[in-house]
Design an enzyme around this catalytic site. Structure first.
Site, PDB file in Angstrom:
ATOM      1  N   TRP A  17       0.847  -1.191   0.000  1.00  0.00           N
ATOM      2  CA  TRP A  17       0.000   0.000   0.000  1.00  0.00           C
ATOM      3  C   TRP A  17       0.878   1.234   0.000  1.00  0.00           C
ATOM      4  O   TRP A  17       1.824   1.331   0.782  1.00  0.00           O
ATOM      5  CB  TRP A  17      -0.920   0.021   1.227  1.00  0.00           C
ATOM      6  N   VAL A  71       0.433   3.418   7.024  1.00  0.00           N
ATOM      7  CA  VAL A  71      -0.915   2.987   7.396  1.00  0.00           C
ATOM      8  C   VAL A  71      -1.753   4.249   7.564  1.00  0.00           C
ATOM      9  O   VAL A  71      -1.515   5.039   8.473  1.00  0.00           O
ATOM     10  CB  VAL A  71      -0.901   2.162   8.706  1.00  0.00           C
ATOM     11  N   VAL A  72      -2.701   4.427   6.665  1.00  0.00           N
ATOM     12  CA  VAL A  72      -3.497   5.653   6.675  1.00  0.00           C
ATOM     13  C   VAL A  72      -4.961   5.348   6.956  1.00  0.00           C
ATOM     14  O   VAL A  72      -5.434   4.230   6.783  1.00  0.00           O
ATOM     15  CB  VAL A  72      -3.360   6.433   5.352  1.00  0.00           C
ATOM     16  N   ARG A  78     -10.504   1.321  11.385  1.00  0.00           N
ATOM     17  CA  ARG A  78      -9.714   2.120  12.320  1.00  0.00           C
ATOM     18  C   ARG A  78      -8.241   1.832  12.090  1.00  0.00           C
ATOM     19  O   ARG A  78      -7.710   0.834  12.545  1.00  0.00           O
ATOM     20  CB  ARG A  78     -10.102   1.767  13.756  1.00  0.00           C
ATOM     21  N   HIS A 117       1.049  16.249   0.132  1.00  0.00           N
ATOM     22  CA  HIS A 117       1.221  15.222   1.169  1.00  0.00           C
ATOM     23  C   HIS A 117       2.143  14.101   0.697  1.00  0.00           C
ATOM     24  O   HIS A 117       2.972  13.614   1.475  1.00  0.00           O
ATOM     25  CB  HIS A 117      -0.126  14.652   1.595  1.00  0.00           C
TER      26      HIS A 117
END
Length: 148
Positions: A17, A71-72, A78, A117
């Site tokens: 990812w 990890v977003v 969550r 970002h």
């Protein structure tokens, strides 16, 4: 008779990812530790890193294992639970195997897939990769001094 010293090898795990950003950690890592001494392993995401780290650490081939993921908050789950599981799992691997396991896993509170970002986190991952490599070398040196 002289004893031939082996050159330490390192394992680097990359989560898939946000691979374009996560790969930057590898670039930073190999600014400190030469790339020819680093084996790269890819996993689908951060959640899969502890299992791979355990297998690599238990192999006895590596002086340290580094694991990188972003990890977003995807809005569906969550992400903080996933991030906590990843970091806890990586720490457990290090403690259980005695092989240093270094986390280059970031969980930003705010991340949007904008140019701004992406640029910020890509550069941050380079720095975190360098820090992980420095930590791997420092831990190895300190542990060697304990055996001297």
């Amino acid at each position: 008779m002289t004893q031939q010293q082996t050159v330490p090898r390192y394992a680097f795990i990359k989560a898939g990812w946000h691979a374009d950003i996560v790969t930057r950690a590898f670039h930073g890592f190999t600014q400190i530790i030469p790339p020819e001494r680093v084996d790269v392993f890819e996993v689908p995401g951060g959640f899969e890193m502890p299992l791979m780290a355990r297998d690599l650490a238990a192999s006895g081939r590596y002086a340290a294992v580094a694991a990188a993921a972003l990890v977003v908050d995807g809005g569906i789950y969550r992400h903080d639970f996933v991030a906590q599981a990843v970091v806890d799992g990586l720490m457990r691997v290090g403690l259980d195997t005695g092989v240093p396991v270094l986390s280059v896993s970031l969980t930003p509170h705010q991340f949007q897939e904008t140019e701004h970002h992406i640029a910020i986190y890509a550069e941050h991952f380079v720095q975190k990769g360098r820090e992980a490599a420095q930590a791997a070398l420092m831990i190895s040196k300190t542990r060697e001094s304990l055996l001297a």
